[in-house]
Design a protein around this motif. Structure first.
Motif, PDB file in Angstrom:
ATOM      1  N   SER A   1       0.846  -1.189   0.000  1.00  0.00           N
ATOM      2  CA  SER A   1       0.000   0.000   0.000  1.00  0.00           C
ATOM      3  C   SER A   1       0.882   1.239   0.000  1.00  0.00           C
ATOM      4  N   VAL A   2       0.297   2.371  -0.385  1.00  0.00           N
ATOM      5  CA  VAL A   2       1.028   3.637  -0.449  1.00  0.00           C
ATOM      6  C   VAL A   2       0.774   4.403   0.840  1.00  0.00           C
ATOM      7  N   GLN A   3       1.855   4.938   1.406  1.00  0.00           N
ATOM      8  CA  GLN A   3       1.757   5.686   2.651  1.00  0.00           C
ATOM      9  C   GLN A   3       2.443   7.036   2.493  1.00  0.00           C
ATOM     10  N   ARG A   4       1.771   8.092   2.882  1.00  0.00           N
ATOM     11  CA  ARG A   4       2.321   9.448   2.832  1.00  0.00           C
ATOM     12  C   ARG A   4       3.079   9.719   4.121  1.00  0.00           C
ATOM     13  N   ARG A   5       4.266  10.317   3.982  1.00  0.00           N
ATOM     14  CA  ARG A   5       5.099  10.605   5.148  1.00  0.00           C
ATOM     15  C   ARG A   5       5.585  12.042   5.051  1.00  0.00           C
ATOM     16  N   GLN A   6       5.521  12.768   6.168  1.00  0.00           N
ATOM     17  CA  GLN A   6       6.025  14.140   6.211  1.00  0.00           C
ATOM     18  C   GLN A   6       7.210  14.185   7.165  1.00  0.00           C
ATOM     19  N   TYR A   7       8.199  15.008   6.804  1.00  0.00           N
ATOM     20  CA  TYR A   7       9.371  15.174   7.651  1.00  0.00           C
ATOM     21  C   TYR A   7       9.947  16.557   7.420  1.00  0.00           C
ATOM     22  N   GLU A   8      10.878  16.935   8.271  1.00  0.00           N
ATOM     23  CA  GLU A   8      11.560  18.214   8.150  1.00  0.00           C
ATOM     24  C   GLU A   8      13.004  17.950   7.742  1.00  0.00           C
ATOM     25  N   ASP A   9      13.468  18.598   6.658  1.00  0.00           N
ATOM     26  CA  ASP A   9      14.837  18.367   6.202  1.00  0.00           C
ATOM     27  C   ASP A   9      15.843  19.142   7.051  1.00  0.00           C
ATOM     28  N   ARG A  10      17.116  19.024   6.706  1.00  0.00           N
ATOM     29  CA  ARG A  10      18.194  19.668   7.478  1.00  0.00           C
ATOM     30  C   ARG A  10      18.051  21.178   7.561  1.00  0.00           C
ATOM     31  N   ASP A  11      17.431  21.762   6.540  1.00  0.00           N
ATOM     32  CA  ASP A  11      17.255  23.216   6.503  1.00  0.00           C
ATOM     33  C   ASP A  11      15.959  23.665   7.176  1.00  0.00           C
ATOM     34  N   GLY A  12      15.226  22.729   7.779  1.00  0.00           N
ATOM     35  CA  GLY A  12      13.993  23.075   8.465  1.00  0.00           C
ATOM     36  C   GLY A  12      12.783  23.185   7.554  1.00  0.00           C
ATOM     37  N   ILE A  13      12.916  22.756   6.305  1.00  0.00           N
ATOM     38  CA  ILE A  13      11.810  22.818   5.345  1.00  0.00           C
ATOM     39  C   ILE A  13      10.986  21.535   5.454  1.00  0.00           C
ATOM     40  N   LYS A  14       9.654  21.696   5.543  1.00  0.00           N
ATOM     41  CA  LYS A  14       8.772  20.533   5.616  1.00  0.00           C
ATOM     42  C   LYS A  14       8.672  19.881   4.235  1.00  0.00           C
ATOM     43  N   ARG A  15       8.853  18.577   4.207  1.00  0.00           N
ATOM     44  CA  ARG A  15       8.805  17.798   2.968  1.00  0.00           C
ATOM     45  C   ARG A  15       7.756  16.693   3.093  1.00  0.00           C
ATOM     46  N   THR A  16       7.214  16.292   1.965  1.00  0.00           N
ATOM     47  CA  THR A  16       6.275  15.178   1.903  1.00  0.00           C
ATOM     48  C   THR A  16       6.803  14.161   0.905  1.00  0.00           C
ATOM     49  N   THR A  17       6.737  12.894   1.271  1.00  0.00           N
ATOM     50  CA  THR A  17       7.155  11.831   0.368  1.00  0.00           C
ATOM     51  C   THR A  17       6.151  10.689   0.469  1.00  0.00           C
ATOM     52  N   PHE A  18       6.171   9.809  -0.497  1.00  0.00           N
ATOM     53  CA  PHE A  18       5.280   8.657  -0.513  1.00  0.00           C
ATOM     54  C   PHE A  18       6.125   7.396  -0.541  1.00  0.00           C
ATOM     55  N   ASP A  19       5.830   6.466   0.354  1.00  0.00           N
ATOM     56  CA  ASP A  19       6.505   5.172   0.418  1.00  0.00           C
ATOM     57  C   ASP A  19       5.507   4.081   0.080  1.00  0.00           C
ATOM     58  N   VAL A  20       6.022   2.976  -0.434  1.00  0.00           N
ATOM     59  CA  VAL A  20       5.225   1.775  -0.608  1.00  0.00           C
ATOM     60  C   VAL A  20       5.551   0.862   0.566  1.00  0.00           C
ATOM     61  N   VAL A  21       4.554   0.572   1.383  1.00  0.00           N
ATOM     62  CA  VAL A  21       4.728  -0.349   2.505  1.00  0.00           C
ATOM     63  C   VAL A  21       4.440  -1.745   1.972  1.00  0.00           C
ATOM     64  N   ALA A  22       5.466  -2.592   1.952  1.00  0.00           N
ATOM     65  CA  ALA A  22       5.350  -3.918   1.356  1.00  0.00           C
ATOM     66  C   ALA A  22       4.619  -4.874   2.293  1.00  0.00           C
ATOM     67  N   ASP A  23       3.576  -5.499   1.787  1.00  0.00           N
ATOM     68  CA  ASP A  23       2.916  -6.597   2.490  1.00  0.00           C
ATOM     69  C   ASP A  23       3.526  -7.921   2.071  1.00  0.00           C
ATOM     70  N   GLU A  24       3.917  -7.993   0.789  1.00  0.00           N
ATOM     71  CA  GLU A  24       4.553  -9.184   0.233  1.00  0.00           C
ATOM     72  C   GLU A  24       5.671  -8.744  -0.702  1.00  0.00           C
ATOM     73  N   VAL A  25       6.793  -9.473  -0.683  1.00  0.00           N
ATOM     74  CA  VAL A  25       7.888  -9.249  -1.618  1.00  0.00           C
ATOM     75  C   VAL A  25       8.239 -10.598  -2.235  1.00  0.00           C
ATOM     76  N   GLU A  26       8.082 -10.709  -3.527  1.00  0.00           N
ATOM     77  CA  GLU A  26       8.426 -11.931  -4.257  1.00  0.00           C
ATOM     78  C   GLU A  26       9.795 -11.734  -4.879  1.00  0.00           C
TER      79      GLU A  26
END
Length: 130
Positions: free
Chosen positions: A75-100
């Motif tokens: 499934s796709v999961q949205r993640r927010q974090y703050e970079d080294r310069d203090g700027i808020k960033r958003t990224t999307f990860d795929v959370v693996a349920d199965e890996v073949e």
């Protein structure tokens, strides 16, 4: 419904780690080829950040390497974090349920790298059951 299925190759070796509470996770990126070429006749790829948890993370860290072909169901999961310069960033990860693991193994049980055939034996038409 949040489901994604991908087949691609690792762009680098996976990175294993654990949370402060001791839960194992492994991150890796895969390149997924687009089914068409661009105007210059070149095939392009899309890149997806994958995260696996617990026992699946341990298996990915142990058996995957740069160039491994994998099938991912997750499934796709949205993640927010703050970079080294203090700027808020958003990224999307795929959370693996199965890996073949789709890269063939050699005779000694180790992955072949980028081999497409591996230790497969030829099959002749007379041997087919249909």
């Amino acid at each position: 419904m949040n489901k994604i299925i991908l087949i691609g190759n690792l762009t680098k070796d996976p990175e294993a780690s654990s949370t402060q509470s001791g839960v194992n996770f492994t991150r890796f990126t895969i390149a997924v080829n687009r089914p068409f070429t661009n105007a210059a006749g070149e095939r392009e790829a899309d890149y997806f950040d994958i995260i696996a948890w617990r026992q699946l993370a341990e298996r990915c860290a142990k058996y995957l390497f740069k160039g491994s072909k994998v099938g991912i169901n997750g499934s796709v999961q949205r993640r927010q974090y703050e970079d080294r310069d203090g700027i808020k960033r958003t990224t999307f990860d795929v959370v693996a349920d199965e890996v073949e693991f789709l890269t063939p193994k050699s005779n000694n049980g180790q992955p072949h790298g980028n081999s497409a055939v591996g230790d497969m034996q030829p099959v002749y038409d007379d041997d087919l059951p249909f």
